[in-house]
Design an enzyme around this catalytic site. Structure first.
Site, PDB file in Angstrom:
ATOM      1  N   ASP A  18       0.864  -1.167   0.000  1.00 42.05           N
ATOM      2  CA  ASP A  18       0.000   0.000   0.000  1.00 42.05           C
ATOM      3  C   ASP A  18       0.912   1.232   0.000  1.00 42.05           C
ATOM      4  OD1 ASP A  18      -2.347   1.661   0.504  1.00 42.05           O
ATOM      5  OD2 ASP A  18      -1.611   1.796   2.566  1.00 42.05           O
ATOM      6  N   ASP A  20      -0.192   5.007   0.977  1.00 37.36           N
ATOM      7  CA  ASP A  20      -0.420   6.042   1.980  1.00 37.36           C
ATOM      8  C   ASP A  20      -0.384   5.494   3.397  1.00 37.36           C
ATOM      9  OD1 ASP A  20      -0.861   8.105   0.034  1.00 37.36           O
ATOM     10  OD2 ASP A  20      -2.777   7.142  -0.391  1.00 37.36           O
TER      11      ASP A  20
END
Length: 234
Positions: A18, A20
């Site tokens: 991922d 953020d």
């Protein structure tokens, strides 16, 4: 699991990150919206609306179509080239300082093993792809944006890479690869990525939010504590 190992040549592991709050100590879309307001290209009200929407995101209840409709308004009708130049400035000014050194080290660890690195994000591709380039990661899955004649329409297209949509997009990506992988690692901070983490062989909760932290503890997943001011890989 994500893999059908009967059709293709087996290669090293796939490492799925991922973006953020996992690779960077911030939310890139939120930083971008603030950057646009700073540049006078979006109203202050955008930040207020986004803050309200992000509260739903933290609870795992955000409607991503609503979020994208609101946050794409500033670039609707804009030329891709103009926005790309702005994004380049944005990445240098706002994203580079937010990188987790531990994240960079973990990506490098995978590369040295011969693993294939993939970034998958619920942020739009016009931000994620340049950030991935900065990280020397070639493969990206992000929310796709519609353009007509080089102009952003303000609409998205395809399956949004959010929650279960990340798994759908990953499976489609894997189907287009020439090789299979021995297995998969997955890294995220958010309960919204539970479908992705459940789909990989070796899930890691990175600086997890409370809901993901609890789930990780129950499932006995590895929890990684990445500090913004610490460049030592754990």
């Amino acid at each position: 699991m994500l893999f059908d190992n009967h059709k293709k040549t087996i290669k090293p592991y796939l490492a799925i990150f991922d973006l953020d709050e996992t690779l960077i100590a911030a939310d890139s879309a939120s930083l971008w919206n603030a950057f646009l307001v700073q540049k006078g290209l979006a109203p202050q009200s955008l930040l207020e609306e986004e803050q309200r929407l992000m509260q739903a995101y933290a609870k795992g209840t955000l409607d991503m179509n609503t979020y994208m409709e609101a946050t794409l308004q500033p670039i609707k009708g804009c030329d891709i080239t103009k926005i790309s130049a702005l994004v380049e400035e944005f990445v240098e000014e706002k994203i580079k300082p937010a990188l987790y050194p531990d994240a960079l080290a973990r990506i490098e660890w995978h590369k040295k093993r011969g693993d294939h690195v993939l970034i998958i994000s619920a942020t739009s591709e016009h931000l994620v792809k340049p950030i991935a380039t900065m990280l020397n990661v070639e493969d990206v899955i992000a929310i796709e944006l519609e353009t007509i004649n080089g102009i952003f329409t303000g609409n998205t297209k395809g399956t949004l890479s959010y929650q279960q949509g990340k798994v759908i997009r990953m499976k489609a990506w894997l189907d287009n690869q020439d090789t299979e992988f021995k297995g998969s690692y997955g890294y995220s901070d958010s309960i919204n990525d539970l479908p992705m983490l459940d789909a990989v062989d070796r899930p890691f909760a990175v600086n997890p939010d409370p809901a993901l932290s609890l789930h990780a503890q129950v499932q006995d997943w590895t929890i990684m504590d990445w500090r913004h001011d610490n460049n030592i890989l754990r």
